[in-house]
Design an enzyme around this catalytic site. Structure first.
Site, PDB file in Angstrom:
ATOM      1  N   CYS B 118       0.798  -1.289   0.006  1.00 27.81           N
ATOM      2  CA  CYS B 118      -0.134  -0.104  -0.024  1.00 27.81           C
ATOM      3  C   CYS B 118       0.925   1.242   0.190  1.00 27.81           C
ATOM      4  O   CYS B 118       1.477   1.633  -0.999  1.00 27.81           O
ATOM      5  CB  CYS B 118      -1.019  -0.152   1.263  1.00 27.81           C
ATOM      6  SG  CYS B 118      -2.430   0.869   1.137  1.00 27.81           S
ATOM      7  N   HIS B 239      -3.492  -5.885   1.263  1.00 27.84           N
ATOM      8  CA  HIS B 239      -2.616  -5.962   2.326  1.00 27.84           C
ATOM      9  C   HIS B 239      -2.596  -7.255   2.821  1.00 27.84           C
ATOM     10  O   HIS B 239      -3.774  -7.936   3.618  1.00 27.84           O
ATOM     11  CB  HIS B 239      -3.476  -5.017   3.613  1.00 27.84           C
ATOM     12  CG  HIS B 239      -3.301  -3.548   3.548  1.00 27.84           C
ATOM     13  ND1 HIS B 239      -2.244  -2.950   4.216  1.00 27.84           N
ATOM     14  CD2 HIS B 239      -3.814  -2.675   2.696  1.00 27.84           C
ATOM     15  CE1 HIS B 239      -2.438  -1.505   3.913  1.00 27.84           C
ATOM     16  NE2 HIS B 239      -3.258  -1.404   2.853  1.00 27.84           N
ATOM     17  N   GLU B 241      -0.839  -8.812   5.109  1.00 23.99           N
ATOM     18  CA  GLU B 241      -0.818  -8.822   6.698  1.00 23.99           C
ATOM     19  C   GLU B 241      -1.960  -8.682   7.362  1.00 23.99           C
ATOM     20  O   GLU B 241      -2.294  -9.185   8.482  1.00 23.99           O
ATOM     21  CB  GLU B 241       0.157  -7.846   7.239  1.00 23.99           C
ATOM     22  CG  GLU B 241      -0.493  -6.280   7.383  1.00 23.99           C
ATOM     23  CD  GLU B 241      -0.571  -5.636   5.944  1.00 23.99           C
ATOM     24  OE1 GLU B 241      -0.163  -6.141   4.868  1.00 23.99           O
ATOM     25  OE2 GLU B 241      -1.214  -4.548   6.097  1.00 23.99           O
TER      26      GLU B 241
END
Lengths: 1112, 301
Positions: B118, B239, B241
């Site tokens: 990002c 994302h 994560e």
């Protein structure tokens, strides 16, 4: 020394690239005002007022401000050094601007064609976040600091094409869509005006205060005088406080000690003296000194701390409550103590998980063996009504400082919002300061930037519409944090200031912004409310501070921390000094945004992003080093003492010397007359209605109601998954578009323990009785959290009251006594609900003046008061978040159950509102009966036999069955005759009617008068509390029904695979068996029922999405 | 009561994956500070992948307090560095280039790994580490700009994974998984560049991830993530994560219900799906991206 240069870098997207911002403007201009912009481009201006060489400026332009792949830019130089900047007129809070046309022989601005050009820039003193990051970047790139008086300012230029656009159109676009005069200024150029060299305004909003900081002595020779000064200075002192303030400062000992402190009244040449009898010699001196008044710093301090916002005088006041219908006559002394403090302390004793309540910036509950969670809720109404974006971003960023300032400080883990505005399609005569549509756009964007840029997930939120909110819209913001149970050896929820500790201010600098914010929010909005308190929050600066403070906390560098919110240093230092019992503050050391602030302004300024911290002298060096490393500004501004005095100095001159316990010095309680008039006395009755024939359209129209329809466009703008712990999202279902009952996060990533959170706002019921508004609001919040897997054994509450003015005044507030009675009743309901459900109030706030004066069609001014509103937030710990459930039915063939019984409770329902009625039968909460069902549902969820659960709320069963159907993308067949009824409430039991009229299927109501005809709409739209829609796998039927045996729980139908419609069978025959709530044990079609509604889920979805589906 | 708590707590702990001694040697640096905000979960994702993760403030790298040479993977995480006020990631990339530009270049030239998520992806393209065509890590030839909708959007989205990409972070996906679902959360994720660059990227298989069903921002060629020509530098808008546990997935409750039923009625394809899901449970697709990177570095040191 180079000649001072003002230059401007213009940046725009390359022509071939889509300009999303301009497109948005185009869209709004057309939708809102039917103004047709053919094309538009946005130009960003960075105006630099500093001694930079052309080479340096070019470097900055190329390296920082221009992305060669997508942008074009130009450096516009202005050799002229004779540029006049704004003059900040302190007295009236208005700005004179002398904008400057510049000679562009050097470099030309970007040559982008337009018919009209609108330039928009900030007013002086308004926070310009982009400018400060630009300065950081320039500093870093050119390795040079900006000198005193140098600065950077950002602004925008909109190049608009549209042959038919008139200046009027363009004025509207500028004033209604692009800029708000409170914080911004604009200039409009036609093509010709631009070309005749009037172009590129370089008006730099530099604050130039030609003012020598000082303080003055307030004249308190009489109550009238002080009252007059209170008005002039906008102190909003309560008339009852004025004599107390005077007698304090007129007290001989006080006078004596103040003179010793160096506060002599030599400049005071007033005569006449009240209490100088007992002074023998040098009477003249005594006569003088005895009428020496307080300094303006002191009077501002008192005004801040006595304000309703800080002191909650209303809730701590005396209410003379009278209920003519029952003859009840009681004096309620201190609602806070009776209805909030006492039940909460009682529950704290019973519940091991309650850690810290009622004193700190936020409440603390236990999360697991190693962590506590922290929660608080705030409103930011007044500023948001003046400047929606600024008010809302300041609100969310501000409430995020509360958990940071709770105990020794916590890490932020989630936030939520509640917006209550007028109808966004309002086209009536009333002129709100901002049209509801524009106001909502602004607050939505403000909370977006504030939340997203803080790196905190916004996992829940609600948006409501009611014309009552046009007087003052409501912006609720809630913040949660988490902290280790211990910092070193110390419990993290404890903190204290000690004599000798240094007072440190960290974060932003102090300016004139936010002055008198607190007193303004303690008043009814009027044209006199100073715009000065409108600010723009800076999440970037605060995020840096947040990260820094957590490191400092874990290194045990400080012993106390609190935030600077309402009242600024006056509150944060004033309150924290109570603990050590004294302080000495060196105001001249407080870092300012610009010179020229008076002492009192520095003291009460509400400039954002600041924390006040107590640091031991031996730890200050490390603290400062760490602060520097994180590029956070920290300054020692004084020290805590135990002198019992609040001592404020500027350089060596004392400008405040008051006793720490001054505020306990017998200030009178506020008093209210509260007279309850029951709904029946007010003439409320149930409307006379007969069954409709077109249920399909009716159900679709209900789904299209502003307070029911989809608001996905808002939710999607908020990052609800940052921090990586998202378990139950704000939007669920097969298309991920149905608002979830509650959200669940895993704040500790390597644990499956979850934190569930939900809220409810049901102001409509206040039309009938605020008591039931409160019980229903709390019950819905509780049900929502149970629906996802929460447990009654751990529910923490946060109450946020927003009430219209309750102080009776025959002219200004004739119904004040009734509104006061509503408040008393709501507080009673709050206590009942909290004790019944075992909800300690971890935190809460009140905003007591949600009224506004709006101009009407004929120029008349009309007072508009909001409905008595409470946002109730609940939080709960979920032992194993992998057991959580969502509201969407999962598989075809699953059985659909309704838990909880339905009564004839359509009073103030969405259905009645659709028909323009209010009614009388407001929903009532039966805690004991509901609790049994909630416990059973808890068991069912944790044993894994529940496929979906959903709390039935606004709009009733039909609305929520429809949402369930949409959420699973499957059909549903239900039979209203199976819906459990409330036998305890006879008014909803189906009369046994043997007359033949029932036999024929006609809906010709004239044929029978037994009243059962209305039962279908009652079953569909009643908003009876305590109910759920639950689906389960058929194989779990026996087990499930065993869990709920003896309770209001029946299978009303099933999820279908053969079609994708919501099919509802109604009742039209005697259903006497219902009284016993017996279940035939089968869900096949009941001969006594016939289909009254059959709607495809596509139709339901489009009805639900049509009103706001197009918004972005 | 207390005792109960402890048990509940122990049970609730999530086990780390790939806890092999090899992976433990791998040290990942996750940048923090100046408005970055995904550092905690990004570090956690590396730990789940078995690496040692260190959250390091940008100023510590700049001041030399922390040394890039001590690490094997450099992660530019999500957030709003410098408020994204002058183009997302612009000021962050400038700061790093001006202070430790050379160090970063040598880090990359040593064949160590860089991932930008990002705001990190936005920073990498402004730094010039991406697209890194033919190991040119200095030219700024692609950009991530405002979404076509003009607004921030948070939504889960399905992407196809290029099986022929050299990207080491997606290697593991080649065998069985051709697509991956992750959340996108950005306002400036629209990938733009000139046609010739796109062609090169496609030709070199540097396009790693492409939006499959819906393009949330108007990216050219539906690009969601690219790598440099060596496959060591990877940038993506979504994302990974944020998909560190199966309960992060928006459909997890529905999947769970399906598995339950599959075990009751022994439905063939249901149970196949069930197996896949339970695989995701032990190791989410999001975390696999980190595992791939960590495994790769472990094999090199």
């Amino acid at each position: 020394m180079v000649n001072k240069m003002i230059s401007c870098i213009e940046i725009a997207l390359k022509p071939e690239l889509l300009d999303a911002e301009a497109n948005g403007l185009k869209k709004k201009a057309l939708e809102y005002y039917n103004i047709d912009i053919q094309d538009g481009r946005t130009v960003n201006l960075v105006t630099i007022d500093a001694d930079l060489s052309e080479a340096e400026l070019e470097l900055a332009r190329n390296q920082i401000f221009t992305n060669p792949v997508i942008q074009i830019s130009s450096l516009v130089l202005n050799p002229s050094s004779s540029l006049t900047s704004f003059v900040f007129d302190t007295a009236s809070h208005v700005f004179d601007t002398d904008s400057h046309a510049l000679d562009t022989n050097s470099h030309a601005p970007l040559n982008i064609y337009f018919d009209w050009c609108i330039w928009v820039g900030f007013r002086p003193g308004v926070r310009d976040n982009a400018a400060s990051t630009a300065m950081e970047a320039i500093n870093d790139l050119l390795k040079r600091d900006f000198a005193e008086g140098e600065g950077v300012y950002t602004s925008k230029r909109y190049c608009i094409k549209g042959a038919d656009l008139t200046r009027g159109d363009v004025e509207k676009i500028a004033g209604e869509l692009l800029a708000n005069p409170i914080i911004q200024q604009w200039k409009i150029f036609s093509k010709d005006e631009w070309e005749t060299k009037q172009h590129t305004v370089l008006a730099i909003p530099k604050v130039a205060l030609d003012h020598e900081p000082s303080f003055e002595i307030i004249n308190i020779e009489s109550d009238e005088m002080l009252e007059k000064i209170s008005h002039e200075r906008n102190l909003a002192l309560n008339p009852r406080d004025i004599p107390v303030i005077r007698s304090y400062f007129l007290n001989d000992n006080v006078v004596k000690s103040r003179r010793e402190a160096g506060l002599s009244g030599k400049d005071s040449n007033l005569s006449g003296n009240s209490d100088s009898e007992n002074c023998s010699k040098n009477e003249t001196v005594e006569a003088k000194t005895a009428i020496e008044g307080p300094t303006d710093v002191e009077i501002e301090y008192i005004s801040q701390s006595r304000s309703d916002h800080c002191n909650h005088n209303t809730f701590r006041g005396i209410f003379r409550y009278h209920d003519p219908s029952t003859g009840e006559n009681v004096v309620e002394d201190n609602l806070f103590k009776t209805y909030i403090q006492e039940p909460t302390l009682k529950l704290k004793e019973e519940k091991e998980w309650v850690v810290s309540v009622l004193w700190d910036n936020a409440g603390v509950g236990s999360f697991d063996n190693d962590h506590n969670y922290v929660i608080t809720g705030e409103t930011h109404n007044s500023p948001s009504n003046m400047e929606a974006y600024g008010g809302a971003i300041t609100g969310i960023v501000g409430v995020y400082r509360d958990p940071m300032g709770t105990g020794l400080g916590s890490k932020l883990i989630m936030g939520s919002y509640g917006f209550c505005t007028g109808p966004i399609d309002y086209c009536g005569p009333l002129k709100a300061n901002l049209h509801p549509r524009r106001l909502l756009d602004g607050v939505v964007e403000g909370v977006k930037d504030g939340g997203n840029k803080s790196g905190v997930p916004t996992t829940f939120g609600q948006t409501l519409f009611d014309e009552g909110y046009m007087g003052k819209s409501l912006v609720f913001v809630t913040a949660l944090g988490i902290m280790p149970k211990k910092i070193g050896e110390r419990p993290s929820h404890e903190k204290k200031t000690e004599p000798g500790d240094l007072i440190v201010m960290s974060g932003g600098r102090v300016g004139k912004d936010g002055i008198h914010g607190v007193t303004a929010s303690s008043e009814v909005l009027s044209e006199n409310t100073p715009a000065g308190h409108v600010q723009i929050g800076d999440p970037y600066t605060q995020k840096k501070m947040h990260d820094f403070l957590l490191v400092a906390r874990d290194e045990e560098l400080f012993d106390f921390i609190t935030d600077n919110g309402g009242g600024g240093l006056s509150s944060s230092v004033g309150e924290s000094a109570m603990i050590s019992n004294g302080c000495e503050v060196w105001l001249d050391r407080v870092p300012l945004k610009y010179e020229g602030l008076d002492m009192w302004e520095i003291w009460v300024s509400e400039s954002q992003e600041r924390m006040t911290i107590a640091v031991k002298p031996q730890k200050i060096n490390r603290f400062m080093e760490l602060s520097k490393e994180h590029e956070v500004e920290s300054t020692v501004i004084g020290k805590y003492t135990d002198t019992g005095k609040l001592h404020i100095k500027y350089h060596d001159k004392t400008c405040a010397w008051v006793d720490m316990d001054l505020l306990e010095k017998g200030f009178p309680k506020w008093e209210f007359d509260a007279v309850w008039i029951s709904p029946t006395q007010r003439g409320f009755t149930e409307p006379v209605l007969k069954e409709p024939h077109d249920y399909n359209t009716l159900i679709c129209d209900m789904l299209s109601r502003p307070n029911i329809c989809s608001k996905e466009w808002i939710t999607r703008q908020y990052d609800h998954e940052v921090q990586g712990g998202s378990v139950v999202k704000p939007l669920v279902g097969i298309n991920r578009d149905i608002p979830s009952d509650a959200s669940v996060i895993r704040p500790v990533l390597d644990s499956v323990k979850g934190l569930a959170f939900s809220q409810a706002i049901l102001p409509w019921y206040s039309k009938i009785d605020a008591f039931h508004m409160m019980t229903c609001t709390i019950d819905e919040a509780v049900r929502r959290i149970i629906a996802v897997g929460g447990s009654l054994s751990h529910i923490g509450g946060v109450d946020n009251f927003c009430w219209p003015d309750i102080q009776y005044h025959p002219v200004k507030n004739p119904d004040g006594k009734f509104k006061a009675a509503q408040l008393v009743r709501a507080c009673r309901a709050l206590k009942d609900s909290c004790l019944a459900y075992g909800i300690p109030l971890l935190s809460g706030k009140d905003s007591m003046y949600v009224d506004g004066y709006l101009q009407g069609k004929y120029g008349e001014s009309i007072k508009v008061s909001a409905l008595e509103t409470v946002q109730f937030s609940v939080t709960g710990v979920v032992e194993d978040s992998t057991k959580c459930v969502t509201l969407d039915p999962k598989l075809p063939g699953d059985l659909v159950y309704v838990l909880g019984s339905t009564s004839n409770e359509l009073g103030a329902s969405e259905y009645y509102e659709l028909l323009g009625k209010t009614g009388l039968n407001v929903p009532k909460v039966c805690f004991d009966r509901f609790k049994v069902i909630y416990r059973a549902l808890e068991k069912a969820v944790s044993s894994g036999i529940v496929a979906s659960a959903h709390a039935i709320g606004r709009g009733g069963l039909a609305t929520h069955l429809a949402l369930s159907a949409i959420s699973c993308g499957l059909g549903m067949e239900v039979d209203l005759s199976k819906v459990p009824l409330d036998a305890a409430k006879p008014d909803c039991a189906i009369p046994d009617n043997a007359d033949g009229a029932n036999q024929d299927n006609s809906y010709d109501v004239s044929q029978n008068k037994n009243g059962w005809q209305i039962k279908n709409t009652m079953l569909l739209f009643s908003e009876s509390a305590g109910r759920f829609i639950v689906t389960i796998a058929p194989e779990n039927k026996t087990l499930f029904e065993k869990l709920f045996s003896g309770m209001a729980c029946r299978c009303i139908g099933k999820v279908t695979e053969d079609h994708c419609n919501l099919v509802i069978k109604g009742v039209y025959k005697d259903q006497g068996t219902w009284h016993h709530g017996q279940d035939t044990g089968s869900h096949e079609q009941d001969k006594n029922s016939e289909i009254i509604a059959d709607i495809s889920i596509e139709s339901l979805e489009s009805a639900w999405k049509s009103p706001m589906g197009g918004l972005i | 009561m207390k005792q109960q708590d402890i048990n509940a707590c122990d049970k609730s702990r999530i086990k780390r994956n790939n806890d092999t001694p090899d992976n433990k040697k791998v040290k990942a640096l996750v940048l923090t500070g100046f408005g970055l905000n995904c550092d905690m979960e990004t570090a956690y994702a590396f730990e789940l992948a078995g690496a040692q993760a260190h959250r390091v403030h940008i100023n510590s790298l700049v001041s030399g307090k922390a040394d890039l040479n001590d690490f094997h993977i450099l992660a530019f995480g999500g957030g709003f560095s410098w408020g994204d006020d002058h183009g997302a990631g612009v000021i962050q990339s400038l700061k790093l280039k001006n202070h430790i530009g050379e160090k970063i270049l040598s880090f990359v030239n040593q064949g160590k790994l860089v991932i930008g998520i990002c705001n990190g992806f936005q920073t990498l393209v402004n730094l010039g580490l991406l697209p890194g065509i033919d190991k040119d890590y200095k030219s700024r030839s692609v950009a991530l700009t405002w979404n076509d909708c003009g607004n921030f959007r948070d939504q889960w989205i399905r992407m196809t994974v290029n099986p022929d990409s050299p990207c080491v972070f997606t290697k593991g996906f080649q065998t069985k998984i051709s697509d991956i679902e992750l959340p996108v959360r950005h306002a400036q994720g629209k990938f733009v560049t000139e046609a010739s660059i796109i062609e090169k990227l496609i030709e070199n298989n540097q396009v790693v991830l492409r939006y499959a069903d819906e393009n949330p921002n108007g990216s050219i060629y539906n690009i969601a993530g690219i790598c440099d020509s060596t496959g060591h530098v990877f940038g993506l808008m979504p994302h990974p994560e944020a998909y560190n546990h199966y309960t992060n997935h928006p459909d997890w409750t529905r999947k769970r219900e399906r598995i339950k039923r599959a075990f009751c009625k022994s439905d063939a394809d249901e149970s196949i799906r069930a197996n896949e899901v339970s695989e995701d449970r032990s190791l989410t697709p999001g975390i696999r991206i980190f595992v791939n990177g960590v495994n790769y570095m472990a094999s090199k040191i």
